[in-house]
Design a protein around this motif. Structure first.
Motif, PDB file in Angstrom:
ATOM      1  N   LEU A  20       0.823  -1.209   0.000  1.00 59.49           N
ATOM      2  CA  LEU A  20       0.000   0.000   0.000  1.00 59.49           C
ATOM      3  C   LEU A  20       0.855   1.257   0.000  1.00 59.49           C
ATOM      4  O   LEU A  20       0.585   2.220  -0.726  1.00 59.49           O
ATOM      5  CB  LEU A  20      -0.925  -0.006   1.221  1.00 59.49           C
ATOM      6  CG  LEU A  20      -2.085  -0.996   1.168  1.00 59.49           C
ATOM      7  CD1 LEU A  20      -2.668  -1.205   2.554  1.00 59.49           C
ATOM      8  CD2 LEU A  20      -3.161  -0.532   0.207  1.00 59.49           C
ATOM      9  N   GLU A  23       2.449   1.922  -3.336  1.00 57.36           N
ATOM     10  CA  GLU A  23       1.473   2.450  -4.285  1.00 57.36           C
ATOM     11  C   GLU A  23       1.173   3.923  -4.030  1.00 57.36           C
ATOM     12  O   GLU A  23       1.062   4.726  -4.959  1.00 57.36           O
ATOM     13  CB  GLU A  23       0.181   1.634  -4.161  1.00 57.36           C
ATOM     14  CG  GLU A  23      -0.989   2.143  -4.987  1.00 57.36           C
ATOM     15  CD  GLU A  23      -2.288   1.427  -4.641  1.00 57.36           C
ATOM     16  OE1 GLU A  23      -3.351   1.975  -4.951  1.00 57.36           O
ATOM     17  OE2 GLU A  23      -2.229   0.334  -4.038  1.00 57.36           O
ATOM     18  N   TRP A 141     -14.305  -1.904   7.389  1.00 55.14           N
ATOM     19  CA  TRP A 141     -14.714  -2.729   6.254  1.00 55.14           C
ATOM     20  C   TRP A 141     -15.833  -3.639   6.746  1.00 55.14           C
ATOM     21  O   TRP A 141     -15.626  -4.485   7.610  1.00 55.14           O
ATOM     22  CB  TRP A 141     -13.521  -3.541   5.780  1.00 55.14           C
ATOM     23  CG  TRP A 141     -13.721  -4.365   4.536  1.00 55.14           C
ATOM     24  CD1 TRP A 141     -14.759  -4.316   3.669  1.00 55.14           C
ATOM     25  CD2 TRP A 141     -12.815  -5.362   4.033  1.00 55.14           C
ATOM     26  NE1 TRP A 141     -14.578  -5.208   2.648  1.00 55.14           N
ATOM     27  CE2 TRP A 141     -13.394  -5.857   2.838  1.00 55.14           C
ATOM     28  CE3 TRP A 141     -11.600  -5.860   4.479  1.00 55.14           C
ATOM     29  CZ2 TRP A 141     -12.774  -6.859   2.091  1.00 55.14           C
ATOM     30  CZ3 TRP A 141     -10.978  -6.843   3.735  1.00 55.14           C
ATOM     31  CH2 TRP A 141     -11.550  -7.334   2.546  1.00 55.14           C
ATOM     32  N   GLN A 176      -4.654  -6.820  -4.793  1.00 55.87           N
ATOM     33  CA  GLN A 176      -5.057  -5.496  -5.271  1.00 55.87           C
ATOM     34  C   GLN A 176      -6.504  -5.194  -4.913  1.00 55.87           C
ATOM     35  O   GLN A 176      -6.830  -4.084  -4.470  1.00 55.87           O
ATOM     36  CB  GLN A 176      -4.853  -5.402  -6.786  1.00 55.87           C
ATOM     37  CG  GLN A 176      -5.087  -4.007  -7.337  1.00 55.87           C
ATOM     38  CD  GLN A 176      -4.715  -3.891  -8.806  1.00 55.87           C
ATOM     39  OE1 GLN A 176      -4.357  -4.873  -9.449  1.00 55.87           O
ATOM     40  NE2 GLN A 176      -4.807  -2.693  -9.341  1.00 55.87           N
ATOM     41  N   VAL A 177      -7.371  -6.179  -5.086  1.00 49.79           N
ATOM     42  CA  VAL A 177      -8.786  -5.982  -4.741  1.00 49.79           C
ATOM     43  C   VAL A 177      -8.927  -5.779  -3.235  1.00 49.79           C
ATOM     44  O   VAL A 177      -9.627  -4.866  -2.779  1.00 49.79           O
ATOM     45  CB  VAL A 177      -9.631  -7.182  -5.208  1.00 49.79           C
ATOM     46  CG1 VAL A 177     -11.053  -7.096  -4.647  1.00 49.79           C
ATOM     47  CG2 VAL A 177      -9.658  -7.256  -6.723  1.00 49.79           C
ATOM     48  N   ASN A 179      -6.734  -4.700  -1.046  1.00 48.41           N
ATOM     49  CA  ASN A 179      -6.176  -3.410  -0.615  1.00 48.41           C
ATOM     50  C   ASN A 179      -7.086  -2.240  -0.948  1.00 48.41           C
ATOM     51  O   ASN A 179      -7.113  -1.236  -0.236  1.00 48.41           O
ATOM     52  CB  ASN A 179      -4.798  -3.187  -1.246  1.00 48.41           C
ATOM     53  CG  ASN A 179      -3.737  -4.091  -0.658  1.00 48.41           C
ATOM     54  OD1 ASN A 179      -3.922  -4.677   0.403  1.00 48.41           O
ATOM     55  ND2 ASN A 179      -2.618  -4.216  -1.347  1.00 48.41           N
ATOM     56  N   SER A 180      -7.860  -2.379  -2.028  1.00 47.30           N
ATOM     57  CA  SER A 180      -8.751  -1.285  -2.418  1.00 47.30           C
ATOM     58  C   SER A 180      -9.974  -1.186  -1.510  1.00 47.30           C
ATOM     59  O   SER A 180     -10.632  -0.151  -1.465  1.00 47.30           O
ATOM     60  CB  SER A 180      -9.207  -1.472  -3.874  1.00 47.30           C
ATOM     61  OG  SER A 180     -10.113  -2.561  -3.990  1.00 47.30           O
ATOM     62  N   ARG A 181     -10.284  -2.264  -0.762  1.00 47.30           N
ATOM     63  CA  ARG A 181     -11.499  -2.303   0.047  1.00 47.30           C
ATOM     64  C   ARG A 181     -11.230  -2.381   1.540  1.00 47.30           C
ATOM     65  O   ARG A 181     -12.105  -2.047   2.339  1.00 47.30           O
ATOM     66  CB  ARG A 181     -12.342  -3.521  -0.350  1.00 47.30           C
ATOM     67  CG  ARG A 181     -12.767  -3.536  -1.783  1.00 47.30           C
ATOM     68  CD  ARG A 181     -13.582  -4.765  -2.134  1.00 47.30           C
ATOM     69  NE  ARG A 181     -14.907  -4.760  -1.515  1.00 47.30           N
ATOM     70  CZ  ARG A 181     -15.938  -4.059  -1.961  1.00 47.30           C
ATOM     71  NH1 ARG A 181     -15.827  -3.275  -3.003  1.00 47.30           N
ATOM     72  NH2 ARG A 181     -17.110  -4.137  -1.346  1.00 47.30           N
ATOM     73  N   GLY A 185      -6.379  -0.547   4.246  1.00 42.26           N
ATOM     74  CA  GLY A 185      -6.187   0.344   3.107  1.00 42.26           C
ATOM     75  C   GLY A 185      -6.894   1.675   3.303  1.00 42.26           C
ATOM     76  O   GLY A 185      -6.343   2.737   3.008  1.00 42.26           O
ATOM     77  N   ARG A 189      -5.090   5.305   3.621  1.00 42.52           N
ATOM     78  CA  ARG A 189      -5.414   6.402   2.708  1.00 42.52           C
ATOM     79  C   ARG A 189      -5.819   7.661   3.482  1.00 42.52           C
ATOM     80  O   ARG A 189      -5.457   8.774   3.100  1.00 42.52           O
ATOM     81  CB  ARG A 189      -6.516   5.963   1.748  1.00 42.52           C
ATOM     82  CG  ARG A 189      -5.989   5.047   0.648  1.00 42.52           C
ATOM     83  CD  ARG A 189      -7.104   4.368  -0.132  1.00 42.52           C
ATOM     84  NE  ARG A 189      -6.563   3.603  -1.241  1.00 42.52           N
ATOM     85  CZ  ARG A 189      -6.004   2.395  -1.141  1.00 42.52           C
ATOM     86  NH1 ARG A 189      -5.922   1.806   0.035  1.00 42.52           N
ATOM     87  NH2 ARG A 189      -5.532   1.782  -2.194  1.00 42.52           N
TER      88      ARG A 189
END
Length: 208
Positions: A20, A23, A141, A176-177, A179-181, A185, A189
């Protein structure tokens, strides 16, 4: 002064957080507690996720002289009145492992029907300088507790955390999926929205 320390020895967390950070903040060198064995185990004695994140980040920052980032996270299950919560990593007691924790959770939930199996992963991520300056991010989440483990990826409670929107567990998602949710993550952010000013002040202080 382009190095930070993640205040964890958990290989899964280091791998996930490093990806993360790479990125979202290219060029940052990320170390973990395994690079500083002299620090030893840091007792998580806080009553909340934020308390524990602060304890770990400040201890590591002061021990290394570097900016440290700690997270405290866990699974909060509605039907269990918020358990395992801050005790997620040691839910099954002494000698707890991911497998034992998941088994205890599933046993506690064995008579709970789907509409009442709601839960969420919560995360507080906190960056601290050796001098005590802080930056905090939060993430949640939401999903439900599956009836049995599914998937071979991830760690912790991922095999029994069912994301209803994607209709799969966290352990069935590619990195990747996830980390996006994920709660981690989202917390990172939020943390990084304030990172430029925090990092600028940290560098100025540490480079004096």
């Amino acid at each position: 002064m382009n190095t930070i320390v993640l205040a964890t020895g958990n290989a899964g967390k280091i791998r996930e957080l490093s990806a993360l950070l790479a990125e979202l903040h290219p060029g940052l060198r990320v170390l973990g507690l395994n690079d500083f064995p002299e620090i030893g185990e840091i007792p998580e004695t806080g009553a909340t996720f934020e308390d524990n994140a602060r304890i770990k980040a400040l201890a590591v920052a002061r021990a290394t002289g570097l900016v440290a980032v700690a997270d405290d996270s866990g699974l909060v299950v509605d039907a269990l009145h918020g358990a395992p919560g801050v005790y997620s990593a040691r839910y099954s007691g002494e000698g707890a492992t991911d497998e034992k924790n998941v088994a205890k959770l599933l046993d506690a939930m064995k008579d709970v029907v789907d509409p009442w199996r709601g839960c969420h992963f919560a995360c507080v991520m906190l960056a601290a300088t050796p001098g005590g300056r802080e930056l905090i991010g939060h993430g949640a989440w939401h999903g439900r507790v599956a009836h049995a483990p599914q998937g071979g990826a991830g760690f912790g409670y991922d095999p029994v955390f069912f994301d209803e929107e994607l209709a799969m567990t966290a352990a069935q998602m590619d990195a990747q999926v996830k980390n996006s949710r994920s709660h981690r993550g989202l917390a990172l952010r939020e943390l990084l929205r304030g990172w430029p000013e925090f990092w600028k002040q940290a560098r100025l202080k540490l480079e004096k």
